[in-house]
Scaffold this motif. Sequence first.
Motif, mmCIF file in Angstrom:
data_model
loop_
_atom_site.group_PDB
_atom_site.id
_atom_site.type_symbol
_atom_site.label_atom_id
_atom_site.label_comp_id
_atom_site.label_asym_id
_atom_site.label_seq_id
_atom_site.Cartn_x
_atom_site.Cartn_y
_atom_site.Cartn_z
ATOM 1 N N UNK A 1 40.250 35.638 42.801
ATOM 2 C CA UNK A 1 40.149 34.347 41.615
ATOM 3 C C UNK A 1 40.246 34.843 40.246
ATOM 4 N N UNK A 2 41.403 35.432 39.699
ATOM 5 C CA UNK A 2 41.184 36.473 38.572
ATOM 6 C C UNK A 2 42.427 34.762 37.195
ATOM 7 N N UNK A 3 41.907 35.420 36.150
ATOM 8 C CA UNK A 3 43.453 34.940 35.346
ATOM 9 C C UNK A 3 43.671 36.050 34.421
ATOM 10 N N UNK A 4 44.655 35.482 33.725
ATOM 11 C CA UNK A 4 45.360 36.578 32.850
ATOM 12 C C UNK A 4 46.026 37.777 33.671
ATOM 13 N N UNK A 5 46.660 37.326 34.581
ATOM 14 C CA UNK A 5 47.157 38.491 35.609
ATOM 15 C C UNK A 5 48.296 38.751 34.708
ATOM 16 N N UNK A 6 49.083 40.161 34.667
ATOM 17 C CA UNK A 6 49.856 40.934 34.483
ATOM 18 C C UNK A 6 50.175 42.311 34.976
ATOM 19 N N UNK A 7 50.948 41.954 36.434
ATOM 20 C CA UNK A 7 51.588 42.922 37.330
ATOM 21 C C UNK A 7 52.916 43.700 35.756
ATOM 22 N N UNK A 8 53.255 45.378 36.589
ATOM 23 C CA UNK A 8 54.275 45.698 35.782
ATOM 24 C C UNK A 8 54.177 47.146 36.850
ATOM 25 N N UNK B 1 51.908 50.014 35.090
ATOM 26 C CA UNK B 1 50.209 49.224 35.088
ATOM 27 C C UNK B 1 50.360 48.001 35.049
ATOM 28 N N UNK B 2 48.429 47.490 35.604
ATOM 29 C CA UNK B 2 48.360 46.178 35.747
ATOM 30 C C UNK B 2 46.869 45.641 35.356
ATOM 31 N N UNK B 3 47.298 44.594 34.691
ATOM 32 C CA UNK B 3 45.749 43.822 33.965
ATOM 33 C C UNK B 3 45.580 42.409 34.635
ATOM 34 N N UNK B 4 44.156 42.170 34.568
ATOM 35 C CA UNK B 4 43.489 40.870 34.536
ATOM 36 C C UNK B 4 41.976 40.574 34.505
ATOM 37 N N UNK C 1 39.133 37.753 34.176
ATOM 38 C CA UNK C 1 37.776 37.082 35.480
ATOM 39 C C UNK C 1 36.556 37.360 35.086
ATOM 40 N N UNK C 2 35.866 36.748 35.217
ATOM 41 C CA UNK C 2 34.066 37.000 35.465
ATOM 42 C C UNK C 2 33.966 37.918 36.473
ATOM 43 N N UNK C 3 33.242 38.698 35.872
ATOM 44 C CA UNK C 3 32.501 39.805 36.662
ATOM 45 C C UNK C 3 32.479 39.786 38.110
ATOM 46 N N UNK C 4 31.482 39.078 39.022
ATOM 47 C CA UNK C 4 31.246 39.030 39.976
ATOM 48 C C UNK C 4 33.025 39.095 41.044
ATOM 49 N N UNK C 5 34.114 38.423 40.003
ATOM 50 C CA UNK C 5 35.515 37.873 40.986
ATOM 51 C C UNK C 5 36.106 39.203 40.570
ATOM 52 N N UNK C 6 36.090 40.232 39.692
ATOM 53 C CA UNK C 6 36.960 41.319 38.447
ATOM 54 C C UNK C 6 36.310 42.521 39.514
ATOM 55 N N UNK C 7 34.871 42.738 40.455
ATOM 56 C CA UNK C 7 34.333 43.490 40.405
ATOM 57 C C UNK C 7 34.447 43.339 41.627
#
Length: 90
Positions: free
Chosen positions: A33-40, A43-46, A48-54
């Motif tokens: 449940x993350x936003x701004x997900x970019x996969x390549x 490298x990959x980035x995403x 989200x809220x701290x709990x979701x990212x962790x």
Amino acid sequence: MQRLRVEFTTEPFDLDEAPAHAVVAREVIQAAELDAVDVGPFGNTAEGGADAVLSAVDALLRRALGAGATRVSLQVNVIGASGQGGEDEK
């Protein structure tokens, strides 16, 4: 609520075909449940809220290593608190 950005890569690299560990890592991040997900490919980035990212990072590490990754490089940055107008928040 604190927001985080995670950036990660998994190794070993294979430029001809995505290795299983890379596919698994991307699936974990895309299903979270993350936003701004970019996969390549490099490298990959995403974000989200701290709990979701962790939680996603925990699953990412466990599943990628289980799928054959020999190294996972990641960086987690605080990007601000929602509604707080953090300096890096966009």
